[in-house]
Design a protein around this motif. Sequence first.
Motif, PDB file in Angstrom:
ATOM      1  N   ASP A  29       0.814  -1.238  -0.171  1.00  0.00           N
ATOM      2  CA  ASP A  29       0.110  -0.022  -0.089  1.00  0.00           C
ATOM      3  C   ASP A  29       0.910   1.205  -0.111  1.00  0.00           C
ATOM      4  O   ASP A  29       0.747   2.266   0.854  1.00  0.00           O
ATOM      5  N   GLY A  30       1.765   1.208  -0.828  1.00  0.00           N
ATOM      6  CA  GLY A  30       2.677   2.405  -1.112  1.00  0.00           C
ATOM      7  C   GLY A  30       3.879   2.602  -0.058  1.00  0.00           C
ATOM      8  O   GLY A  30       4.786   3.122  -0.452  1.00  0.00           O
ATOM      9  N   LEU A  31       3.982   1.684   0.911  1.00  0.00           N
ATOM     10  CA  LEU A  31       5.085   1.684   1.833  1.00  0.00           C
ATOM     11  C   LEU A  31       6.111   0.790   1.255  1.00  0.00           C
ATOM     12  O   LEU A  31       5.972  -0.554   1.233  1.00  0.00           O
ATOM     13  N   TYR A  32       7.427   1.356   1.125  1.00  0.00           N
ATOM     14  CA  TYR A  32       8.626   0.633   0.663  1.00  0.00           C
ATOM     15  C   TYR A  32       8.885  -0.441   1.881  1.00  0.00           C
ATOM     16  O   TYR A  32       9.012  -0.041   3.020  1.00  0.00           O
ATOM     17  N   ILE A  33       9.024  -1.767   1.353  1.00  0.00           N
ATOM     18  CA  ILE A  33       9.155  -2.741   2.674  1.00  0.00           C
ATOM     19  C   ILE A  33      10.466  -3.726   2.606  1.00  0.00           C
ATOM     20  O   ILE A  33      10.856  -4.195   3.348  1.00  0.00           O
ATOM     21  N   GLY A  34      11.113  -3.417   1.172  1.00  0.00           N
ATOM     22  CA  GLY A  34      12.205  -4.358   1.039  1.00  0.00           C
ATOM     23  C   GLY A  34      12.841  -4.337  -0.259  1.00  0.00           C
ATOM     24  O   GLY A  34      12.152  -3.879  -1.233  1.00  0.00           O
ATOM     25  N   ARG A  35      13.745  -5.053  -0.685  1.00  0.00           N
ATOM     26  CA  ARG A  35      14.627  -4.954  -1.844  1.00  0.00           C
ATOM     27  C   ARG A  35      15.354  -6.298  -1.973  1.00  0.00           C
ATOM     28  O   ARG A  35      15.875  -6.968  -0.958  1.00  0.00           O
ATOM     29  N   ILE A  36      15.290  -6.836  -3.463  1.00  0.00           N
ATOM     30  CA  ILE A  36      16.319  -7.794  -3.517  1.00  0.00           C
ATOM     31  C   ILE A  36      17.061  -7.518  -4.793  1.00  0.00           C
ATOM     32  O   ILE A  36      16.641  -6.869  -5.643  1.00  0.00           O
ATOM     33  N   SER A  37      18.315  -8.045  -4.850  1.00  0.00           N
ATOM     34  CA  SER A  37      18.997  -8.103  -6.010  1.00  0.00           C
ATOM     35  C   SER A  37      20.127  -8.944  -6.067  1.00  0.00           C
ATOM     36  O   SER A  37      20.524  -9.601  -5.047  1.00  0.00           O
ATOM     37  N   GLU A  93      -1.393  -2.451  13.813  1.00  0.00           N
ATOM     38  CA  GLU A  93      -1.476  -1.528  12.653  1.00  0.00           C
ATOM     39  C   GLU A  93      -0.820  -0.287  12.107  1.00  0.00           C
ATOM     40  O   GLU A  93      -0.406   0.294  13.190  1.00  0.00           O
ATOM     41  N   ARG A  94      -0.625   0.028  10.961  1.00  0.00           N
ATOM     42  CA  ARG A  94       0.065   0.997  10.513  1.00  0.00           C
ATOM     43  C   ARG A  94      -0.780   2.536  11.039  1.00  0.00           C
ATOM     44  O   ARG A  94      -1.727   2.929  10.505  1.00  0.00           O
ATOM     45  N   PRO A  95       0.165   3.316  11.567  1.00  0.00           N
ATOM     46  CA  PRO A  95      -0.349   4.506  12.003  1.00  0.00           C
ATOM     47  C   PRO A  95      -0.575   5.421  10.781  1.00  0.00           C
ATOM     48  O   PRO A  95       0.034   5.400   9.759  1.00  0.00           O
ATOM     49  N   ASP A  96      -1.382   6.393  10.960  1.00  0.00           N
ATOM     50  CA  ASP A  96      -1.854   7.168  10.132  1.00  0.00           C
ATOM     51  C   ASP A  96      -0.885   8.039   9.248  1.00  0.00           C
ATOM     52  O   ASP A  96      -0.803   8.625   8.184  1.00  0.00           O
ATOM     53  N   PHE A  97       0.222   8.472  10.322  1.00  0.00           N
ATOM     54  CA  PHE A  97       1.100   9.646   9.676  1.00  0.00           C
ATOM     55  C   PHE A  97       2.086   8.921   8.893  1.00  0.00           C
ATOM     56  O   PHE A  97       2.674   9.391   7.791  1.00  0.00           O
ATOM     57  N   VAL A  98       1.995   7.689   8.608  1.00  0.00           N
ATOM     58  CA  VAL A  98       3.109   6.653   7.551  1.00  0.00           C
ATOM     59  C   VAL A  98       2.510   7.182   6.150  1.00  0.00           C
ATOM     60  O   VAL A  98       3.328   7.308   5.195  1.00  0.00           O
ATOM     61  N   ALA A  99       1.126   7.011   6.016  1.00  0.00           N
ATOM     62  CA  ALA A  99       0.670   7.644   4.677  1.00  0.00           C
ATOM     63  C   ALA A  99       1.116   8.971   4.163  1.00  0.00           C
ATOM     64  O   ALA A  99       1.218   9.095   3.001  1.00  0.00           O
ATOM     65  N   GLN A 100       1.072   9.744   5.119  1.00  0.00           N
ATOM     66  CA  GLN A 100       1.500  11.156   5.072  1.00  0.00           C
ATOM     67  C   GLN A 100       3.022  11.113   4.407  1.00  0.00           C
ATOM     68  O   GLN A 100       3.693  11.979   3.753  1.00  0.00           O
ATOM     69  N   LEU A 110       1.516   2.733  -6.075  1.00  0.00           N
ATOM     70  CA  LEU A 110       2.839   3.052  -5.859  1.00  0.00           C
ATOM     71  C   LEU A 110       2.900   4.613  -5.488  1.00  0.00           C
ATOM     72  O   LEU A 110       2.259   5.356  -6.223  1.00  0.00           O
ATOM     73  N   PRO A 111       3.898   4.903  -4.620  1.00  0.00           N
ATOM     74  CA  PRO A 111       4.194   6.340  -4.487  1.00  0.00           C
ATOM     75  C   PRO A 111       4.598   7.179  -5.753  1.00  0.00           C
ATOM     76  O   PRO A 111       5.354   6.517  -6.769  1.00  0.00           O
ATOM     77  N   ARG A 112       3.999   8.089  -5.930  1.00  0.00           N
ATOM     78  CA  ARG A 112       4.603   8.962  -7.121  1.00  0.00           C
ATOM     79  C   ARG A 112       5.854   9.186  -7.383  1.00  0.00           C
ATOM     80  O   ARG A 112       6.377   9.258  -8.499  1.00  0.00           O
ATOM     81  N   TRP A 113       6.770   9.345  -6.364  1.00  0.00           N
ATOM     82  CA  TRP A 113       8.198   9.710  -6.224  1.00  0.00           C
ATOM     83  C   TRP A 113       8.698   8.535  -7.000  1.00  0.00           C
ATOM     84  O   TRP A 113       9.812   8.712  -7.675  1.00  0.00           O
ATOM     85  N   LEU A 114       8.278   7.512  -7.074  1.00  0.00           N
ATOM     86  CA  LEU A 114       8.538   6.291  -7.740  1.00  0.00           C
ATOM     87  C   LEU A 114       8.887   6.346  -9.205  1.00  0.00           C
ATOM     88  O   LEU A 114       9.708   5.737  -9.990  1.00  0.00           O
ATOM     89  N   ARG A 115       7.693   6.907  -9.831  1.00  0.00           N
ATOM     90  CA  ARG A 115       7.585   7.082 -11.045  1.00  0.00           C
ATOM     91  C   ARG A 115       8.078   8.423 -11.856  1.00  0.00           C
ATOM     92  O   ARG A 115       8.302   8.761 -13.047  1.00  0.00           O
ATOM     93  N   ALA A 116       8.885   9.365 -10.933  1.00  0.00           N
ATOM     94  CA  ALA A 116       9.235  10.596 -11.236  1.00  0.00           C
ATOM     95  C   ALA A 116      10.398  10.358 -12.214  1.00  0.00           C
ATOM     96  O   ALA A 116      11.187   9.382 -12.217  1.00  0.00           O
TER      97      ALA A 116
END
Length: 116
Positions: A29-37, A93-100, A110-116
């Motif tokens: 839900d837009g929160l970056y949770i990890g990466r693989i490479s 539960e994820r706090p509301d401030f995380v969405a901000q 996905l977060p808009r910054w990801l597509r910038a």
Amino acid sequence: MTERPWKRKYRWVLTTPELAKEDWSAFHDGLYIGRISRDQTSLKRGTFMWNGGCADWPTFQRVFPQTGRTIEAWEAAKAVEDWYDAGLARSGERPDFVAQRIGPLDADGLPRWLRA
């Protein structure tokens, strides 16, 4: 090749599609949770490295280990998702401030910054 007894739960996208085809980032839900490479340079090259994320949720209860290596990409992706699920069970539960902190999402969730 190992049979894949796992089905992904979260959204996975190429981290930098124009640069690397074996480098993926996971989002919930837009929160970056990890990466693989795939490791291209060390003595363990060819293995997949995984790392847990959640920097936009500072009170997230991280579990250890939060990094590791696997042979198969799906095993690394599963490790990220398992790591996040364990932290989510601890954090609640994820706090509301995380969405901000994440900011607005695009049509794909996905977060808009990801597509910038």
